[in-house]
Design a protein around this motif. Structure first.
Motif, short mmCIF file in Angstrom:
data_model
loop_
_atom_site.label_atom_id
_atom_site.label_comp_id
_atom_site.label_asym_id
_atom_site.label_seq_id
_atom_site.Cartn_x
_atom_site.Cartn_y
_atom_site.Cartn_z
N THR A 40 3.09 6.15 4.37
CA THR A 40 3.51 4.63 4.76
C THR A 40 2.67 3.98 5.26
O THR A 40 2.40 2.80 4.85
CB THR A 40 4.84 4.77 5.77
OG1 THR A 40 4.53 5.58 6.82
CG2 THR A 40 5.95 5.41 4.69
N GLU A 41 1.92 4.31 6.32
CA GLU A 41 0.97 3.46 7.13
C GLU A 41 -0.44 3.25 6.25
O GLU A 41 -1.06 2.21 6.37
CB GLU A 41 0.51 3.95 8.29
CG GLU A 41 1.91 3.91 9.33
CD GLU A 41 1.88 4.24 10.75
OE1 GLU A 41 0.54 4.77 11.11
OE2 GLU A 41 2.73 4.58 11.54
N ASN A 42 -0.87 4.60 5.82
CA ASN A 42 -2.15 4.18 5.12
C ASN A 42 -2.22 3.75 3.63
O ASN A 42 -2.96 3.12 3.13
CB ASN A 42 -3.16 5.56 5.08
CG ASN A 42 -3.28 6.19 6.51
OD1 ASN A 42 -3.12 5.35 7.50
ND2 ASN A 42 -3.45 7.48 6.90
N GLY A 44 0.64 2.59 2.45
CA GLY A 44 1.79 1.24 2.13
C GLY A 44 2.80 1.47 1.07
O GLY A 44 3.37 0.69 0.51
N SER A 46 6.52 2.52 0.25
CA SER A 46 8.02 2.18 0.56
C SER A 46 8.76 3.73 1.15
O SER A 46 8.20 4.59 0.63
CB SER A 46 9.02 1.49 -0.42
OG SER A 46 9.26 2.54 -1.39
N ASP A 99 -4.56 8.89 -4.07
CA ASP A 99 -3.52 7.75 -3.33
C ASP A 99 -2.65 7.32 -4.62
O ASP A 99 -2.08 6.42 -4.18
CB ASP A 99 -4.42 6.99 -2.57
CG ASP A 99 -5.47 6.16 -3.68
OD1 ASP A 99 -5.44 6.46 -4.76
OD2 ASP A 99 -6.43 5.30 -3.09
#
Length: 420
Positions: A40-42, A44, A46, A99
């Motif tokens: 989520t944070e690295n 992005g 949902s 990623d």
């Protein structure tokens, strides 16, 4: 020191598997608890996509336990254990290097499949090597697994100060080292050629009504144990208004496990039938949900340190009772499973048992989650705690009833176990 002395009394293969489990849990908990935050944070992503990635990993593991168990019976547990650790190395390596969603899904599938291969195989190998000391072997197994579960998050949080990739590569490195160590020194055992098909083996296990009844009765144990990560942390945070309270609950229970597990198992093994202690453990675990239930809903935001301590205390007592119940019951559950069938199906029995327990625990967690939402923080806040207590007591009664009917495998008489 007592743990190490007890460990040295087992064959070398058992000692290696115990140390191996320490490494497995260290590597797993070093990475997995922080995966959702990374996505989520690295990256992005949902919440829906994160749920898919995590769900695929869990489904790959829970749904394929039966494959790992059958493979252990037919190909030998040693090879399946090595393959499981090797696949976990690849899966965690992909988490570090990729990623893209497709790469992350592949990593999830590989790491889940690895657990599906490793878990039933290592338990089948342990049960076979420990002979008449299965309960003590599984007690030690829990101690080493718990130690890894304690070390892993601490190491993972430190490595995350660098970045997630470093953490994932470290976890992959741990599994790579375990794979090499097992390939070099884990003794191979002769596997008798199978005289029936895999489907025939599955039908034989699924057709064992006593085993299926026992697996169903165990829904309480696995559902309640899962509340260490769902209901109890939520209760601790709600009672204290402090996010760190959940960590204290987990740490306290983990330390209790390290100190008491082996002592409890050795003492109880010499005092009565295994089913008696499984039922007792389930009952103790169920009682653990009563202290938090009595204060559920609270009286508002805590005011000062004294209120935080008083709010945390019932949850802490409940967690300790839950840990104690699991410590009492779980080694004897693992000891009983091979006794339901012939030795050539030990892995299959463990695989189907973990498949059944995973499905039922998922259903149980869903009900607990619904009860948490329905209860909220109001007058029905007691609802999830009451459900868990009733579920545990129902499972305890189920095991006691199966024992009374003579449906459970025979275990050594207390006097024999005491002098073994």
């Amino acid at each position: 020191m007592r743990t190490w002395r007890e460990m040295r009394r087992f064959p070398f293969a058992v000692q290696l598997l115990l140390v191996n489990q320490l490494g497995v849990n260290t590597g797993f908990y070093l990475l997995i608890p922080y995966l959702a935050t990374h996505l989520t944070e690295n990256l992005g992503m949902s919440a829906a996509v994160v749920g898919i990635v995590l769900g695929v990993r869990n489904l790959s593991q829970q749904g394929l336990f039966i494959i790992g168990g059958s493979a252990a019976d037919r190909l030998g547990a040693r090879g399946v254990i090595i393959a499981g650790c090797g696949l976990r190395t690849l899966g965690f390596g992909l988490f570090a290097l990729g990623d893209d969603l497709a790469v992350l899904l592949a990593a999830s599938v590989l790491s889940g499949l690895a657990g599906a291969l490793f878990n039933p195989a290592v338990r089948a190998y342990l049960a076979q090597e420990a002979d008449d000391r299965k309960a003590e072997a599984f007690a030690l197994f829990n101690v080493f697994a718990t130690t890894g579960a304690l070390i892993g998050p601490v190491l993972g949080s430190a490595l995350l100060l660098v970045d997630f990739r470093t953490s994932a590569l470290t976890a992959a490195g741990i599994f790579a080292a375990l794979t090499v160590a097992q390939a070099l020194v884990l003794p191979a055992r002769q596997v008798r050629p199978a005289k029936s098909s895999v489907l025939a083996d599955w039908r034989e296990v699924v057709g064992n009504r006593a085993f299926l009844a026992f697996a169903l009765a165990m829904v309480g144990l696995f559902t309640l144990e899962n509340q260490l990560y769902l209901l109890l942390p939520a209760g601790a945070r709600q009672a204290t208004g402090w996010d760190g309270a959940a960590g204290i609950v987990f740490l306290t229970g983990t330390l209790a496990n390290l100190v008491l597990q082996l002592r409890i198992t050795r003492t109880l093994k010499a005092r009565g039938a295994r089913a008696r202690w499984i039922s007792t453990g389930l009952g103790v675990a169920a009682l653990g949900f009563l202290p938090p239930m009595l204060v559920a809903g609270g009286s508002g935001e805590p005011d000062g340190t004294a209120d935080i301590v008083l709010g945390l205390l019932p949850v802490l007592v409940g967690a300790l009772l839950l840990y104690l119940g699991v410590m009492i019951a779980q080694p004897f559950v693992m000891e009983l499973i091979p006794g339901f069938g012939r030795p050539g199906l030990t892995g299959t029995y463990y695989g189907i048992f973990y498949l059944a327990s995973g499905v039922t625990a998922a259903v149980g967690n869903t009900v607990v989650g619904w009860a948490m939402d329905a209860g909220g923080g109001g007058d029905a806040a007691w609802l999830p705690w009451a459900f868990c207590a009733l579920l545990g007591l129902g499972s305890a009664f189920g095991v006691a009833w199966l024992h009374r009917l003579g449906s459970l495998p025979r275990t050594p008489e207390p006097a024999v176990a005491a002098t073994a």
